[in-house]
Design a protein around this motif. Structure first.
Motif, PDB file in Angstrom:
ATOM      1  N   PRO A  89       0.793  -1.231   0.000  1.00  0.00           N
ATOM      2  CA  PRO A  89       0.000   0.000   0.000  1.00  0.00           C
ATOM      3  C   PRO A  89       0.823   1.278   0.000  1.00  0.00           C
ATOM      4  CG  PRO A  89      -0.008  -1.010   2.180  1.00  0.00           C
ATOM      5  CD  PRO A  89       0.684  -1.970   1.266  1.00  0.00           C
ATOM      6  N   SER A  90       2.031   1.237   0.587  1.00  0.00           N
ATOM      7  CA  SER A  90       2.821   2.466   0.682  1.00  0.00           C
ATOM      8  C   SER A  90       4.288   2.095   0.928  1.00  0.00           C
ATOM      9  CB  SER A  90       2.298   3.355   1.819  1.00  0.00           C
ATOM     10  OG  SER A  90       2.951   4.611   1.809  1.00  0.00           O
ATOM     11  N   PHE A 142       7.428   9.009   4.396  1.00  0.00           N
ATOM     12  CA  PHE A 142       6.488   8.349   3.504  1.00  0.00           C
ATOM     13  C   PHE A 142       6.717   8.854   2.088  1.00  0.00           C
ATOM     14  CE2 PHE A 142       4.128   7.153   7.258  1.00  0.00           C
ATOM     15  CZ  PHE A 142       3.579   5.934   6.886  1.00  0.00           C
ATOM     16  N   PHE A 187      -0.444  -1.927   6.624  1.00  0.00           N
ATOM     17  CA  PHE A 187      -1.298  -1.548   7.745  1.00  0.00           C
ATOM     18  C   PHE A 187      -1.871  -2.772   8.448  1.00  0.00           C
ATOM     19  CE2 PHE A 187      -1.396   1.982   4.742  1.00  0.00           C
ATOM     20  CZ  PHE A 187      -0.938   2.994   5.566  1.00  0.00           C
ATOM     21  N   ASN A 200       5.996  -4.298   8.656  1.00  0.00           N
ATOM     22  CA  ASN A 200       6.698  -3.702   7.521  1.00  0.00           C
ATOM     23  C   ASN A 200       7.910  -4.561   7.141  1.00  0.00           C
ATOM     24  OD1 ASN A 200       4.881  -1.598   7.674  1.00  0.00           O
ATOM     25  ND2 ASN A 200       6.246  -0.301   8.863  1.00  0.00           N
ATOM     26  N   THR A 229      -6.965   6.656   7.614  1.00  0.00           N
ATOM     27  CA  THR A 229      -6.479   5.315   7.959  1.00  0.00           C
ATOM     28  C   THR A 229      -5.029   5.114   7.546  1.00  0.00           C
ATOM     29  OG1 THR A 229      -7.439   4.504   5.885  1.00  0.00           O
ATOM     30  CG2 THR A 229      -8.761   4.247   7.885  1.00  0.00           C
ATOM     31  N   THR A 230      -4.413   6.158   6.989  1.00  0.00           N
ATOM     32  CA  THR A 230      -2.985   6.161   6.708  1.00  0.00           C
ATOM     33  C   THR A 230      -2.430   7.489   7.198  1.00  0.00           C
ATOM     34  OG1 THR A 230      -3.153   7.176   4.515  1.00  0.00           O
ATOM     35  CG2 THR A 230      -3.374   4.768   4.638  1.00  0.00           C
ATOM     36  N   THR A 238      -1.044   9.799   5.703  1.00  0.00           N
ATOM     37  CA  THR A 238      -1.335  10.907   4.792  1.00  0.00           C
ATOM     38  C   THR A 238      -2.791  10.902   4.331  1.00  0.00           C
ATOM     39  OG1 THR A 238      -0.615   9.551   2.905  1.00  0.00           O
ATOM     40  CG2 THR A 238       1.042  10.956   3.948  1.00  0.00           C
ATOM     41  N   GLY A 239      -3.610   9.998   4.892  1.00  0.00           N
ATOM     42  CA  GLY A 239      -4.985   9.838   4.420  1.00  0.00           C
ATOM     43  C   GLY A 239      -5.960  10.829   5.046  1.00  0.00           C
ATOM     44  N   LYS A 291      -8.603  -1.249  13.497  1.00  0.00           N
ATOM     45  CA  LYS A 291      -7.840  -0.387  12.596  1.00  0.00           C
ATOM     46  C   LYS A 291      -7.130   0.705  13.369  1.00  0.00           C
ATOM     47  CE  LYS A 291      -9.644  -0.579   7.898  1.00  0.00           C
ATOM     48  NZ  LYS A 291      -8.303  -0.812   7.338  1.00  0.00           N
ATOM     49  N   SER A 311      -2.036   9.012  16.728  1.00  0.00           N
ATOM     50  CA  SER A 311      -2.764   7.854  16.205  1.00  0.00           C
ATOM     51  C   SER A 311      -3.344   7.042  17.347  1.00  0.00           C
ATOM     52  CB  SER A 311      -1.851   6.973  15.354  1.00  0.00           C
ATOM     53  OG  SER A 311      -0.829   6.409  16.148  1.00  0.00           O
TER      54      SER A 311
END
Length: 576
Positions: free
Chosen positions: A50-51, A70, A97, A101, A255-256, A258-259, A282, A304
């Protein structure tokens, strides 16, 4: 139980690590030299990732050039460019997520040396000739190739420096004056880039005008949920410290990191807000920015939190890893039972704390038929298999299931209806016609295979063969012997030259059971002994014509002489 699940998860995560490929660098290539200082770092995109995070340093895995950031997609533009004449190590991290990682091995390239002084830059904030600018504003400018620092001057007249005189702000692209600029005043600003070879020449000033004096508010701190908090309810009341001089608050939730998929810069005029129906299991990222008439607070940090753990995947903030409680299951969507073999018994091999099996009727209603790892099924239809683990959470035991809907269908051993042969130049094409309620595969001459899905066999040698048809669901193997109908030593007993590409030519076919036969001549006669045609055994054969005229159906004779002067005689039929 949780420790067992964590061990299972670790094994799964380890498998995932090895299964996931790291991206290859696209530009600069690994080991490249003389890389431009304004290069964009590009790497291959990896499916399912995803990223990405990117880190750059002067040693493998180091971050003295760029701490972990990021990346947007599979590329990154260093905002300050790259240091000159430096070997730079790039480390890409695959960011997930719902699982740990993956940090990939570092690769490196070397940048070009500085060869010229930098050009002038342009101030991007405030814009040239802008008015009504907050006296507490930041001054920002664009990156300039090969610049290693910038000198900033501020004054109230063109070229003036009484507010700031050629101040070295270092290698940065923004500066916040220590004291506010004078209100309701024209401000003249110039920024001059420099590097070890010298400073930019001929740089001019830009102008903007400040408004009446006012203070932008400070950032706030969140009260609930605290940064990193877990088990947050799905409908919490978000609360933060009130800022005395703030008119309202801009709230962004995603949910990220940068989201903005939950709240995209929504405005609230109190220091709390209820949120309905967060998704469970989540992690959410929240930024709160106070504002007033003077502007919005600057540099506010992101926090977060994670909602109720439930069955996972959930983030363990102590380890930075995700935990999955639901069992991994491996179960097919269709199961076949052999007719006349009695009840179908299925046994689950999945590792779980408990199991359930349900029968699904035509109205989609489910009825429990077993609560053990195996089940006995007596009729075809739709079923649901469920395996579950449990976890204790806030004093309650929660079941975490994984399930698969499957269908039970009948199967049976095949019946071979026919074996059809098509004569080619020196081989046969065989089609096996089978019937039955099953999923079949086909083999020739060996009951153990290999088996193929196709019922057509090409390049089959003339002679006797056995064909096998096997039910893929294990309900049996049918077999039938096939022998090609030949006359003396491989000469067909008939042919049908009707243009359907089947038996259109009469020709010798080399038998497989004997030593290879080579004919010097093959001659054909009608039933009265009149010579008609001589053919080579390497040609297509006789097409039933004489001088372009189709000969009638009936019996014909042949005589062939091999390379040992042996004669072979026989007769065959021409059918139309």
């Amino acid at each position: 139980m949780l420790n067992r699940i964590l061990i299972l998860w670790a094994l799964l995560a380890s498998h995932s690590f090895w299964a996931q490929d790291c991206p290859n660098p696209v530009y600069p290539a690994n080991g490249a030299t003389n890389v431009p200082l304004d290069a964009t770092i590009d790497w291959e995109s990896v499916d399912g990732v995803p990223s990405y995070n990117i880190t750059m340093g002067t040693t493998p895995g180091g971050d003295d050039i760029l701490s972990t950031q990021f990346a947007s997609g599979s590329s990154y533009v260093p905002p300050l460019g790259l240091p000159a004449n430096t070997t730079i190590y790039v480390t890409i991290t695959l960011f997930f997520f719902d699982q740990p990682n993956i940090t990939c091995p570092s690769y490196s390239f070397t940048t070009e040396p500085i060869s010229t002084v930098p050009e002038c830059t342009e101030i991007t904030n405030p814009l040239n000739n802008a008015v009504d600018i907050n006296p507490n504003t930041n001054i920002s400018w664009s990156y300039v190739y090969a610049a290693t620092g910038y000198n900033l001057s501020l004054g109230t007249t063109p070229g003036g420096t009484e507010l700031l005189n050629n101040f070295d702000v270092g290698n940065t692209l923004t500066y916040n004056p220590i004291t506010d600029l004078p209100p309701e005043t024209p401000i003249y600003a110039s920024i001059v880039p420099y590097n070890p070879l010298g400073t930019a020449m001929g740089c001019t000033y830009q102008q903007f005008t400040t408004r009446a004096e006012s203070e932008i508010p400070d950032c706030t701190n969140i009260i609930y949920p605290l940064n990193g908090e877990t088990n947050v309810p799905l409908s919490p009341v978000l609360e933060w410290h009130a800022v005395p001089d703030a008119t309202g608050y801009i709230v962004t939730i995603g949910t990220t990191p940068t989201g903005t998929d939950i709240l995209d810069g929504s405005t609230f005029y109190s220091n709390s807000t209820p949120v309905v129906n967060f998704e469970s299991n989540k992690t959410f990222f929240i930024t709160i920015v106070p504002f007033n008439d003077a502007g919005a607070a600057e540099g506010c940090t992101q926090t977060s939190f994670t909602t109720l753990l439930g069955c996972g995947p959930f983030l363990d903030f102590d380890t930075g890893e995700y935990v999955i409680v639901n069992p991994e299951i491996d179960f097919p969507a269709t199961i076949s039972s052999c007719d006349n073999n009695g009840p179908l018994i299925i046994n689950s091999t999945d590792i779980a704390e408990g199991y359930r099996w349900f029968r699904i009727d035509q109205f989609e209603n489910e009825s429990l038929i077993s609560d053990t790892s195996d089940v006995t099924i007596t009729e075809n239809g739709r079923y649901r298999y469920e395996a579950y683990n449990t976890i204790n959470q806030n004093g309650n035991t929660i079941e975490c299931p994984s399930s698969q809907v499957f269908e039970v269908v009948s199967s049976e051993m095949a019946t071979i209806e026919n074996i059809m042969a098509e004569t080619l130049v020196s081989s046969l094409r065989i089609t096996v016609v089978a019937s039955g309620n099953g999923d079949y595969e086909y083999a020739i001459d060996d009951i153990d295979g290999p088996y193929l899905d196709s019922n057509v066999f090409n390049n089959v040698a003339p002679g006797s063969h056995i064909f096998y048809v096997r039910d893929k669901n294990g309900c049996g193997i049918a077999q039938q012997k096939f022998a090609q109908d030949l006359t003396v030593e491989g000469f067909p007993k008939f042919f049908t030259p009707n243009g359907d590409n089947i038996n259109d030519y009469w020709q010798f076919i080399q038998p497989t059971e004997t030593q290879k036969i080579v004919f010097k001549s093959i001659r054909i006669f009608d039933r009265y002994g009149t010579f008609i045609k001589q053919i080579s055994q390497y040609s297509l054969g006789w097409d039933g014509n004489l001088a372009g005229r189709s000969l009638p159906a009936g019996d014909y004779w042949f005589m062939a002489i091999d390379d040992s002067d042996r004669e072979f005689k026989g007769h065959f039929s021409l059918k139309r």
